[in-house]
Scaffold this active site. Structure first.
Site, PDB file in Angstrom:
ATOM      1  N   ARG A  57      25.326  -1.410   9.310  1.00 53.06           N
ATOM      2  CA  ARG A  57      26.078  -0.742   8.104  1.00 53.06           C
ATOM      3  C   ARG A  57      26.746  -1.715   7.441  1.00 53.06           C
ATOM      4  O   ARG A  57      26.871  -1.600   6.069  1.00 53.06           O
ATOM      5  CB  ARG A  57      27.257   0.037   9.125  1.00 53.06           C
ATOM      6  CG  ARG A  57      26.725   1.293   9.503  1.00 53.06           C
ATOM      7  CD  ARG A  57      28.166   1.952  10.204  1.00 53.06           C
ATOM      8  NE  ARG A  57      27.792   3.352  10.605  1.00 53.06           N
ATOM      9  CZ  ARG A  57      28.661   3.893  11.446  1.00 53.06           C
ATOM     10  NH1 ARG A  57      29.889   3.481  11.686  1.00 53.06           N
ATOM     11  NH2 ARG A  57      28.688   5.189  11.836  1.00 53.06           N
ATOM     12  N   HIS A  70      19.596 -20.074 -11.878  1.00 50.53           N
ATOM     13  CA  HIS A  70      18.595 -19.395 -10.772  1.00 50.53           C
ATOM     14  C   HIS A  70      18.203 -20.855  -9.907  1.00 50.53           C
ATOM     15  O   HIS A  70      18.492 -21.651 -10.140  1.00 50.53           O
ATOM     16  CB  HIS A  70      17.310 -18.837 -11.619  1.00 50.53           C
ATOM     17  CG  HIS A  70      17.906 -17.701 -12.151  1.00 50.53           C
ATOM     18  ND1 HIS A  70      16.922 -16.838 -13.026  1.00 50.53           N
ATOM     19  CD2 HIS A  70      18.870 -17.023 -12.496  1.00 50.53           C
ATOM     20  CE1 HIS A  70      17.271 -15.760 -13.503  1.00 50.53           C
ATOM     21  NE2 HIS A  70      18.978 -15.930 -13.235  1.00 50.53           N
ATOM     22  N   LEU A  91      20.648  15.967   6.409  1.00 48.17           N
ATOM     23  CA  LEU A  91      20.832  15.330   5.384  1.00 48.17           C
ATOM     24  C   LEU A  91      19.557  14.167   5.660  1.00 48.17           C
ATOM     25  O   LEU A  91      18.879  13.888   4.568  1.00 48.17           O
ATOM     26  CB  LEU A  91      21.889  14.529   5.216  1.00 48.17           C
ATOM     27  CG  LEU A  91      22.348  13.565   4.052  1.00 48.17           C
ATOM     28  CD1 LEU A  91      22.384  14.508   2.974  1.00 48.17           C
ATOM     29  CD2 LEU A  91      23.244  12.624   4.178  1.00 48.17           C
ATOM     30  N   CYS A 131      11.328 -16.244 -13.453  1.00 47.31           N
ATOM     31  CA  CYS A 131      11.673 -15.233 -14.454  1.00 47.31           C
ATOM     32  C   CYS A 131      11.155 -15.853 -15.864  1.00 47.31           C
ATOM     33  O   CYS A 131      10.868 -17.052 -16.070  1.00 47.31           O
ATOM     34  CB  CYS A 131      13.237 -14.873 -14.606  1.00 47.31           C
ATOM     35  SG  CYS A 131      13.829 -16.405 -15.058  1.00 47.31           S
ATOM     36  N   PRO A 158      20.655  15.479  11.249  1.00 49.63           N
ATOM     37  CA  PRO A 158      19.315  15.868  10.871  1.00 49.63           C
ATOM     38  C   PRO A 158      19.207  16.671   9.402  1.00 49.63           C
ATOM     39  O   PRO A 158      18.197  16.438   9.140  1.00 49.63           O
ATOM     40  CB  PRO A 158      19.047  16.745  12.141  1.00 49.63           C
ATOM     41  CG  PRO A 158      20.106  16.437  13.179  1.00 49.63           C
ATOM     42  CD  PRO A 158      21.343  16.141  12.553  1.00 49.63           C
ATOM     43  N   GLU A 175      23.190   8.419   7.234  1.00 47.36           N
ATOM     44  CA  GLU A 175      23.631   8.209   8.456  1.00 47.36           C
ATOM     45  C   GLU A 175      24.273   9.751   8.674  1.00 47.36           C
ATOM     46  O   GLU A 175      25.174   9.863   9.745  1.00 47.36           O
ATOM     47  CB  GLU A 175      24.626   7.264   8.968  1.00 47.36           C
ATOM     48  CG  GLU A 175      24.481   7.063  10.548  1.00 47.36           C
ATOM     49  CD  GLU A 175      25.121   5.775  10.872  1.00 47.36           C
ATOM     50  OE1 GLU A 175      25.598   5.888  12.392  1.00 47.36           O
ATOM     51  OE2 GLU A 175      25.508   5.060  10.171  1.00 47.36           O
ATOM     52  N   GLU A 179      15.398 -21.972  -9.013  1.00 52.47           N
ATOM     53  CA  GLU A 179      14.489 -23.112  -9.137  1.00 52.47           C
ATOM     54  C   GLU A 179      15.310 -24.268 -10.267  1.00 52.47           C
ATOM     55  O   GLU A 179      15.283 -25.319  -9.909  1.00 52.47           O
ATOM     56  CB  GLU A 179      13.431 -22.707 -10.312  1.00 52.47           C
ATOM     57  CG  GLU A 179      12.598 -21.534  -9.620  1.00 52.47           C
ATOM     58  CD  GLU A 179      12.749 -20.105  -9.952  1.00 52.47           C
ATOM     59  OE1 GLU A 179      12.083 -19.275 -10.227  1.00 52.47           O
ATOM     60  OE2 GLU A 179      14.079 -19.788  -9.969  1.00 52.47           O
TER      61      GLU A 179
END
Length: 349
Positions: free
Chosen positions: A187, A53, A274, A79, A272, A269, A55
């Site tokens: 995207r 990680h 959805l 963590c 209208p 995307e 750190e």
């Protein structure tokens, strides 16, 4: 919150480092270790599942004992659990770190609690430094941790009067080249791009991320939701990734399926119908509204019914950024929380 200028600068740097890490099942995290006088001792970031990680990566760059009395500046709460690697909170305590400054609390049931463990060992802990900037890096991971589903961005383009298309249904080129290029860049940051079968049948989109005619390096997986069949010769059948076809209209079930496949950032995307369905279901974690300085009139609204019966039920948003794109304007927004505001400004209509 009380942080020093050196700690604030280190957090800005840690956020930059976090972005270097790969996006995946683990969060992107950066860390900077400061000496007691504020000089940078070491930097680190998480390089993917199974690797140290952030750190521990930073600590590994120092000689034993060199971190004694240091301050660790980290984008995410250290963590507090053992997975493929040990708890970062324990590593910091054992290294003799005297102070930890972090941006975001870890929402994980197993991994959270590092701050409490650090305080219990006598380490001074400061939380919340540059939380908004850090959240942008790990928004998808945090959504997956809290809700068990992907982070959902709903995008649409509209005229200044809120239309997505002219009265005859034509909608191509509402926005200009700069806005369209921005869409393709976004995207490419997504794991999946979602449309409905109506959009596939009406527009035959390729659902790729492009720079001009060139495919960008990262391509979102195309996802189609709906009960109608996707034609065998549809353009998305030529996508670098095999399309995921989800019959039916249960959006929550669709998101769970995508989550099970390891997809954490979804870009909706799909027109209208959805877009409105995701908003109405409370599943839009972010909204991108590309607004063009044109007037179209007519019935083709960018959003349809989203379940708002009166003004008291309005789905209020916080606009985090207004971004000019050529002649167009992008509103980057998210659902308002109760702490963002208590209602419309005094005197608002």
């Amino acid at each position: 919150m009380t942080t020093t200028a050196a700690e604030r600068a280190a957090m800005t740097r840690a956020i930059e480092l976090a972005r270097r890490g790969p996006r995946g099942v683990n969060p992107q995290v950066g860390a900077v270790l400061l000496s007691p006088t504020g000089e940078t001792l070491a930097e680190g970031w998480h390089r993917g599942a199974g690797t140290p990680h952030a750190e521990v990566d930073a600590l590994s760059r120092l000689a034993p004992g060199a971190a004694h009395g240091a301050t660790a500046v980290v984008t995410l709460e250290p963590c507090n659990h053992t997975g493929r690697t040990g708890p970062c909170a324990v590593a910091l305590i054992e290294a003799g770190v005297s102070r930890v400054v972090y941006a975001l609390d870890d929402p994980g049931e197993l991994s959270g609690g590092g701050a409490e463990r650090l305080r219990g060992a006598g380490v001074d802990v400061e939380a919340g430094e540059q939380a908004d900037a850090a959240r942008e890096v790990v928004a998808d991971w945090m959504t997956a941790q809290r809700l068990g589903r992907p982070h959902v961005t709903v995008k649409w383009a509209q005229s200044l009067d809120g239309r997505a298309a002219a009265a005859d249904g034509s909608s191509q080129w509402i926005t200009g080249a700069a806005a369209r290029a921005d869409v393709h860049r976004r995207r490419a940051r997504a794991d999946a791009i979602v449309v409905g079968t109506g959009t596939v049948l009406a527009d035959d989109p390729a659902l790729t991320a492009r720079d001009g005619g060139r495919l960008l390096d990262h391509q979102p997986v195309p996802v189609v939701i709906g009960s109608r069949a996707v034609p065998a010769d549809a353009a998305l059948r030529q996508h670098p990734h095999e399309p995921i076809l989800i019959p039916g209209h249960d959006l929550r079930e669709a998101l769970l399926l995508l989550h099970d496949r390891g997809l954490q950032r979804v870009f909706v995307e799909g027109g209208p119908t959805l877009a409105s369905a995701f908003v109405a279901a409370g599943l839009a974690d972010a909204v991108l509204a590309y607004i063009a300085p044109v007037l179209l009139g007519g019935p083709r609204l960018a959003l349809t019914d989203i379940g708002v019966a009166d003004i008291s039920g309005a789905r209020r948003l916080v606009v985090d950024e207004w971004l000019p794109l050529g002649a167009d304007l992008l509103a980057i927004a998210r659902p308002a929380s109760p702490h963002d505001h208590d209602g419309p400004p005094e005197g608002a209509a």
